[in-house]
Motif scaffolding. Structure first.
Motif, PDB file in Angstrom:
ATOM      1  N   TYR A   1      41.346  14.302  38.914  1.00  0.00           N
ATOM      2  CA  TYR A   1      42.260  15.321  39.318  1.00  0.00           C
ATOM      3  C   TYR A   1      43.310  15.427  38.460  1.00  0.00           C
ATOM      4  CZ  TYR A   1      40.443  14.440  43.910  1.00  0.00           C
ATOM      5  OH  TYR A   1      39.535  14.224  45.130  1.00  0.00           O
ATOM      6  N   ARG A   2      43.862  16.635  38.169  1.00  0.00           N
ATOM      7  CA  ARG A   2      44.583  16.994  37.349  1.00  0.00           C
ATOM      8  C   ARG A   2      45.990  17.600  38.070  1.00  0.00           C
ATOM      9  NH1 ARG A   2      40.045  17.920  34.409  1.00  0.00           N
ATOM     10  NH2 ARG A   2      39.892  16.462  32.522  1.00  0.00           N
ATOM     11  N   ASP A   3      46.111  17.370  39.163  1.00  0.00           N
ATOM     12  CA  ASP A   3      47.316  18.061  40.273  1.00  0.00           C
ATOM     13  C   ASP A   3      48.841  17.895  39.600  1.00  0.00           C
ATOM     14  OD1 ASP A   3      45.463  19.038  41.931  1.00  0.00           O
ATOM     15  OD2 ASP A   3      45.369  16.867  42.849  1.00  0.00           O
ATOM     16  N   HIS A   4      48.936  16.588  38.955  1.00  0.00           N
ATOM     17  CA  HIS A   4      50.231  16.465  38.311  1.00  0.00           C
ATOM     18  C   HIS A   4      50.544  17.177  37.146  1.00  0.00           C
ATOM     19  CE1 HIS A   4      52.007  13.483  41.353  1.00  0.00           C
ATOM     20  NE2 HIS A   4      50.845  12.935  41.415  1.00  0.00           N
ATOM     21  N   LYS A   5      51.946  17.536  36.761  1.00  0.00           N
ATOM     22  CA  LYS A   5      52.196  18.398  35.625  1.00  0.00           C
ATOM     23  C   LYS A   5      53.150  17.378  34.590  1.00  0.00           C
ATOM     24  CE  LYS A   5      50.267  21.708  37.626  1.00  0.00           C
ATOM     25  NZ  LYS A   5      48.838  21.998  37.250  1.00  0.00           N
TER      26      LYS A   5
ATOM     27  N   ASN B   1      57.952  15.488  40.464  1.00  0.00           N
ATOM     28  CA  ASN B   1      58.614  15.552  41.693  1.00  0.00           C
ATOM     29  C   ASN B   1      57.636  15.748  42.837  1.00  0.00           C
ATOM     30  OD1 ASN B   1      60.899  14.853  40.558  1.00  0.00           O
ATOM     31  ND2 ASN B   1      61.591  16.863  40.452  1.00  0.00           N
ATOM     32  N   SER B   2      56.260  15.545  42.534  1.00  0.00           N
ATOM     33  CA  SER B   2      55.244  15.874  43.619  1.00  0.00           C
ATOM     34  C   SER B   2      54.614  14.508  43.808  1.00  0.00           C
ATOM     35  CB  SER B   2      54.053  16.935  42.766  1.00  0.00           C
ATOM     36  OG  SER B   2      54.396  18.073  42.668  1.00  0.00           O
ATOM     37  N   VAL B   3      53.998  14.382  45.263  1.00  0.00           N
ATOM     38  CA  VAL B   3      53.367  13.380  45.689  1.00  0.00           C
ATOM     39  C   VAL B   3      52.246  13.917  46.432  1.00  0.00           C
ATOM     40  CG1 VAL B   3      53.304  11.722  47.640  1.00  0.00           C
ATOM     41  CG2 VAL B   3      55.456  12.151  46.124  1.00  0.00           C
ATOM     42  N   PHE B   4      51.113  13.516  45.770  1.00  0.00           N
ATOM     43  CA  PHE B   4      49.723  13.807  46.436  1.00  0.00           C
ATOM     44  C   PHE B   4      48.975  12.732  47.224  1.00  0.00           C
ATOM     45  CE2 PHE B   4      50.398  16.531  42.513  1.00  0.00           C
ATOM     46  CZ  PHE B   4      50.155  17.666  43.435  1.00  0.00           C
TER      47      PHE B   4
ATOM     48  N   GLN C   1      40.489   3.921  51.666  1.00  0.00           N
ATOM     49  CA  GLN C   1      40.195   5.209  52.211  1.00  0.00           C
ATOM     50  C   GLN C   1      41.076   6.317  51.641  1.00  0.00           C
ATOM     51  OE1 GLN C   1      37.039   6.099  53.607  1.00  0.00           O
ATOM     52  NE2 GLN C   1      36.759   3.938  52.965  1.00  0.00           N
ATOM     53  N   HIS C   2      42.280   5.978  51.513  1.00  0.00           N
ATOM     54  CA  HIS C   2      43.107   7.058  50.957  1.00  0.00           C
ATOM     55  C   HIS C   2      43.995   6.444  49.954  1.00  0.00           C
ATOM     56  CE1 HIS C   2      42.312   9.342  54.669  1.00  0.00           C
ATOM     57  NE2 HIS C   2      42.294   7.927  55.220  1.00  0.00           N
ATOM     58  N   LEU C   3      44.568   7.523  48.797  1.00  0.00           N
ATOM     59  CA  LEU C   3      45.219   7.224  47.573  1.00  0.00           C
ATOM     60  C   LEU C   3      46.450   8.150  47.834  1.00  0.00           C
ATOM     61  CD1 LEU C   3      45.561   6.171  44.676  1.00  0.00           C
ATOM     62  CD2 LEU C   3      44.152   8.192  44.115  1.00  0.00           C
ATOM     63  N   VAL C   4      47.683   7.668  47.300  1.00  0.00           N
ATOM     64  CA  VAL C   4      48.656   8.588  47.194  1.00  0.00           C
ATOM     65  C   VAL C   4      49.211   8.338  45.610  1.00  0.00           C
ATOM     66  CG1 VAL C   4      50.331   6.507  47.969  1.00  0.00           C
ATOM     67  CG2 VAL C   4      51.072   8.943  47.939  1.00  0.00           C
ATOM     68  N   THR C   5      49.638   9.381  45.071  1.00  0.00           N
ATOM     69  CA  THR C   5      50.312   9.335  43.520  1.00  0.00           C
ATOM     70  C   THR C   5      51.498  10.067  43.635  1.00  0.00           C
ATOM     71  OG1 THR C   5      49.262  11.469  42.987  1.00  0.00           O
ATOM     72  CG2 THR C   5      48.032   9.375  42.684  1.00  0.00           C
ATOM     73  N   SER C   6      52.399   9.589  42.893  1.00  0.00           N
ATOM     74  CA  SER C   6      53.663  10.323  42.592  1.00  0.00           C
ATOM     75  C   SER C   6      53.740  10.386  41.121  1.00  0.00           C
ATOM     76  CB  SER C   6      54.822   9.476  43.151  1.00  0.00           C
ATOM     77  OG  SER C   6      54.834   8.190  42.574  1.00  0.00           O
ATOM     78  N   GLY C   7      54.767  11.472  40.815  1.00  0.00           N
ATOM     79  CA  GLY C   7      54.751  12.134  39.492  1.00  0.00           C
ATOM     80  C   GLY C   7      56.107  12.270  38.920  1.00  0.00           C
TER      81      GLY C   7
END
Length: 266
Positions: free
Chosen positions: A50-54, A76-79, A67-73
């Motif tokens: 995944y390359r969602d964070h900039k 200022n995004s959280v996926f 079963q679920h993963l959360v990321t912050s960057g």
């Protein structure tokens, strides 16, 4: 396996020893156990990228069931991602406060505690992902937060910060209900049953506390300085294994694995 690539005063003895604390754990929800080995790791391959964070990541966490993963960057995004189906299930923004460390609560993919990245105020927020709203703010730290660990089933969480403190919080109150003062940047974490927590408070030592009797002080302390590089004695994270028998300690340049009962290097 997931790899993220980024562009106190004296403590009193006398509490019960580790052998006095029950350390039984629930059975794994998975059908069998897999032993890690060099041969097994060599056969692993990347399943999804995944390359969602900039920008660089500031935090990530799995739900207890994996079963679920959360990321912050830093963007200022959280996926939130579904691990089983390998797709992104939620994208949230936090423009006003930013988001540093983030941790799921109680195996719930819709609720988390997150540390802000606001340089003027070092607070935490109780975040309802489903409604995308903050339920409570927690204020008390005076410097950036370096560790965040929710209790596995109670409405309690631990934080450590560069202000030389470890704090214990209740989700129902905006002020900490306990505090441990240290000598430098602090980190802390619960075991998988929440009965014990480990803390490093600015020195190359691990202090273990009974969660329900922490006011009596540590019940055991491990001096790990002999296992660390002389130029990197500050502990950056401490984590119990799911079985509770081991402690993983990270410094700026090392990862070491310890026996949680006697502190010996494995």
């Amino acid at each position: 396996m997931l790899v993220a690539q980024n562009a106190a005063g004296p403590m009193s003895p006398g509490s019960p020893g580790l052998s006095d604390v029950s350390m039984t754990y629930p059975e794994s929800p998975f059908a069998g156990e897999v032993s890690l080995s060099d041969q097994l790791l060599a056969r692993l391959a990347v399943g999804k990228v995944y390359r969602d964070h900039k920008g660089s990541l500031t935090g990530l966490d799995f739900t207890y069931d994996g079963q679920h993963l959360v990321t912050s960057g830093e963007d200022n995004s959280v996926f939130v991602y579904s691990v089983e189906s390998a797709h992104r299930s939620r994208h949230l923004r936090c423009e006003k406060y930013g988001c540093g460390l983030v941790r799921f609560l109680h195996n719930d993919k819709e609720a988390a505690v997150a540390a802000t990245r606001n340089s003027a105020e070092h607070m935490l927020k109780y975040w309802d992902f489903h409604e995308n709203k903050y339920l409570r703010f927690f204020r008390g730290h005076k410097a950036p937060i370096t560790s965040l660990c929710p209790h596995p089933y109670e409405d309690v969480f631990l934080t450590g910060a560069q202000d030389k403190t470890v704090m214990m919080w209740d989700l129902r109150a905006d002020k900490p209900n306990a505090r441990i003062d240290g000598a430098g940047p602090c980190v802390a974490g619960f075991d998988q049953q929440g009965m014990v927590f480990a803390a490093s408070v600015g020195s190359p030592k691990l202090h273990l506390f009974d969660t329900r009797n922490f006011s009596r002080g540590e019940f055991i302390c491990f001096d790990i300085s002999a296992h660390l590089s002389p130029d990197n004695l500050l502990v950056h994270s401490v984590q119990f294994s799911p079985c509770g028998r081991f402690l993983l300690v990270r410094t700026l340049s090392q990862l070491i694995l310890l026996d949680a009962f006697d502190g010996t290097l494995l």
